[in-house]
Design a protein around this motif. Structure first.
Motif, PDB file in Angstrom:
ATOM      1  N   CYS A  10       1.564  -5.972  80.117  1.00  0.00           N
ATOM      2  CA  CYS A  10       2.052  -4.588  80.261  1.00  0.00           C
ATOM      3  C   CYS A  10       2.410  -3.854  79.247  1.00  0.00           C
ATOM      4  O   CYS A  10       2.732  -2.329  79.284  1.00  0.00           O
ATOM      5  CB  CYS A  10       3.155  -4.326  81.468  1.00  0.00           C
ATOM      6  SG  CYS A  10       4.692  -5.275  80.996  1.00  0.00           S
ATOM      7  N   LEU A  11       2.767  -4.464  78.116  1.00  0.00           N
ATOM      8  CA  LEU A  11       3.300  -3.947  76.916  1.00  0.00           C
ATOM      9  C   LEU A  11       2.682  -2.759  76.453  1.00  0.00           C
ATOM     10  O   LEU A  11       3.406  -1.735  76.209  1.00  0.00           O
ATOM     11  CB  LEU A  11       3.192  -5.064  75.775  1.00  0.00           C
ATOM     12  CG  LEU A  11       4.203  -4.928  74.585  1.00  0.00           C
ATOM     13  CD1 LEU A  11       5.543  -4.498  75.098  1.00  0.00           C
ATOM     14  CD2 LEU A  11       4.152  -5.772  73.565  1.00  0.00           C
ATOM     15  N   ASN A  12       1.531  -2.510  76.503  1.00  0.00           N
ATOM     16  CA  ASN A  12       0.703  -1.462  75.958  1.00  0.00           C
ATOM     17  C   ASN A  12       0.547  -0.304  77.035  1.00  0.00           C
ATOM     18  O   ASN A  12       0.009   0.749  76.619  1.00  0.00           O
ATOM     19  CB  ASN A  12      -0.605  -1.731  75.764  1.00  0.00           C
ATOM     20  CG  ASN A  12      -0.758  -2.779  74.536  1.00  0.00           C
ATOM     21  OD1 ASN A  12       0.108  -2.480  73.486  1.00  0.00           O
ATOM     22  ND2 ASN A  12      -1.765  -3.664  74.445  1.00  0.00           N
ATOM     23  N   HIS A  13       1.078  -0.549  78.263  1.00  0.00           N
ATOM     24  CA  HIS A  13       0.991   0.667  79.183  1.00  0.00           C
ATOM     25  C   HIS A  13       2.420   1.034  79.750  1.00  0.00           C
ATOM     26  O   HIS A  13       2.597   1.743  80.796  1.00  0.00           O
ATOM     27  CB  HIS A  13       0.037   0.441  79.974  1.00  0.00           C
ATOM     28  CG  HIS A  13       0.012  -0.483  81.034  1.00  0.00           C
ATOM     29  ND1 HIS A  13      -0.655  -1.695  80.849  1.00  0.00           N
ATOM     30  CD2 HIS A  13       0.614  -0.722  82.132  1.00  0.00           C
ATOM     31  CE1 HIS A  13      -0.263  -2.983  81.582  1.00  0.00           C
ATOM     32  NE2 HIS A  13       0.354  -2.028  82.384  1.00  0.00           N
ATOM     33  N   VAL A  14       3.434   0.467  79.415  1.00  0.00           N
ATOM     34  CA  VAL A  14       4.733   0.407  79.922  1.00  0.00           C
ATOM     35  C   VAL A  14       5.750   1.207  78.882  1.00  0.00           C
ATOM     36  O   VAL A  14       5.592   1.015  77.650  1.00  0.00           O
ATOM     37  CB  VAL A  14       5.296  -0.799  80.545  1.00  0.00           C
ATOM     38  CG1 VAL A  14       5.789  -1.698  79.397  1.00  0.00           C
ATOM     39  CG2 VAL A  14       6.327  -0.488  81.290  1.00  0.00           C
ATOM     40  N   ALA A  15       6.651   2.079  79.411  1.00  0.00           N
ATOM     41  CA  ALA A  15       7.579   2.564  78.667  1.00  0.00           C
ATOM     42  C   ALA A  15       8.745   1.860  79.142  1.00  0.00           C
ATOM     43  O   ALA A  15       9.491   1.501  80.234  1.00  0.00           O
ATOM     44  CB  ALA A  15       7.728   4.200  78.865  1.00  0.00           C
ATOM     45  N   VAL A  16       9.832   1.775  77.823  1.00  0.00           N
ATOM     46  CA  VAL A  16      11.036   1.243  78.287  1.00  0.00           C
ATOM     47  C   VAL A  16      11.981   2.239  77.734  1.00  0.00           C
ATOM     48  O   VAL A  16      12.068   2.944  76.746  1.00  0.00           O
ATOM     49  CB  VAL A  16      11.431  -0.064  77.158  1.00  0.00           C
ATOM     50  CG1 VAL A  16      13.005  -0.519  77.483  1.00  0.00           C
ATOM     51  CG2 VAL A  16      10.372  -1.388  77.787  1.00  0.00           C
TER      52      VAL A  16
ATOM     53  N   ALA B 248       6.684   4.164  83.820  1.00  0.00           N
ATOM     54  CA  ALA B 248       5.178   4.827  83.278  1.00  0.00           C
ATOM     55  C   ALA B 248       5.348   5.433  81.981  1.00  0.00           C
ATOM     56  O   ALA B 248       6.480   6.262  81.886  1.00  0.00           O
ATOM     57  CB  ALA B 248       4.691   5.499  84.345  1.00  0.00           C
ATOM     58  N   ARG B 249       4.420   5.638  81.307  1.00  0.00           N
ATOM     59  CA  ARG B 249       4.338   6.269  79.946  1.00  0.00           C
ATOM     60  C   ARG B 249       4.378   7.826  80.271  1.00  0.00           C
ATOM     61  O   ARG B 249       4.809   8.584  79.309  1.00  0.00           O
ATOM     62  CB  ARG B 249       3.693   5.959  79.142  1.00  0.00           C
ATOM     63  CG  ARG B 249       3.578   4.474  78.561  1.00  0.00           C
ATOM     64  CD  ARG B 249       2.872   4.309  77.324  1.00  0.00           C
ATOM     65  NE  ARG B 249       3.221   3.129  76.683  1.00  0.00           N
ATOM     66  CZ  ARG B 249       2.642   2.354  75.779  1.00  0.00           C
ATOM     67  NH1 ARG B 249       1.570   2.935  75.165  1.00  0.00           N
ATOM     68  NH2 ARG B 249       3.167   1.210  75.175  1.00  0.00           N
ATOM     69  N   ASN B 250       3.810   8.344  81.351  1.00  0.00           N
ATOM     70  CA  ASN B 250       3.535   9.543  81.518  1.00  0.00           C
ATOM     71  C   ASN B 250       4.272  10.055  83.159  1.00  0.00           C
ATOM     72  O   ASN B 250       4.391   8.976  83.819  1.00  0.00           O
ATOM     73  CB  ASN B 250       2.330  10.076  81.703  1.00  0.00           C
ATOM     74  CG  ASN B 250       1.685   9.862  80.238  1.00  0.00           C
ATOM     75  OD1 ASN B 250       2.255  10.492  79.330  1.00  0.00           O
ATOM     76  ND2 ASN B 250       0.689   9.083  80.243  1.00  0.00           N
TER      77      ASN B 250
END
Length: 165
Positions: free
Chosen positions: A134-140, A58-60
């Protein structure tokens, strides 16, 4: 970072260490929290075959706070853990990778990390739509490996040595 593994006879060859990373499905990422508290989190992952391990996140959240505070990390994977009760031991094989973890920001590499993860966990399945969704709400996340060691139980070392004789 440590210099040399104390029980060097139990050190796995590089090829076997990489094999564990290629076949294991999860490990524990160890980070340090903003207040210095240790934090370990189980994660699925993919090894790129070279010097990086990719995760999705998750990004956060607390994991991201830890990474922002201190990018140093350790990642532990257990490839085998066979309990041998009558010997009061376990025949294990494991890998520890140490390095720095970074949040990937370039879209090309984000897609690369997600593609590698999808290939590992959903082989043969077209993942294009799922990645786009999911590209806009996932972190890698990418762990840049500085040091990596594989280790096995001394009993496994002894078995291997017996086979050579």
């Amino acid at each position: 970072m440590k210099d040399k593994m104390r029980r060097f006879k139990q050190l796995l060859p590089d090829s076997e260490t990489k094999s564990i990373l290629n076949t294991a499905t999860n490990g524990i990422l160890s980070l340090t929290g903003p207040d210095g508290t240790p934090y370990g989190v189980p994660l699925s992952f993919v090894y790129d075959g070279g010097s990086a391990i990719y995760f999705h996140s998750a990004r956060n959240g607390y994991k991201m706070e830890c990474i922002e505070a201190d990018s140093r990390c350790s990642f532990c994977v257990v490839g085998q853990d066979m309990i041998v009760a009558d010997e009061f031991t376990s025949y294990f094989r494991s890998v520890i990778a140490e390095g720095r973890i970074n949040v990937v920001t370039e879209e090309t590499e984000i897609r690369k990390g997600l593609d590698l993860l999808c290939e590992k966990y959903s082989p043969g399945v077209d993942s294009t739509d799922e990645i786009n969704k999911c590209l806009n709400h996932v972190a890698v996340l990418r762990l840049d490996i500085i040091r990596m060691t594989g280790k096995e139980a001394i009993e496994l070392v002894r078995m291997r040595e017996k086979k050579k004789d």
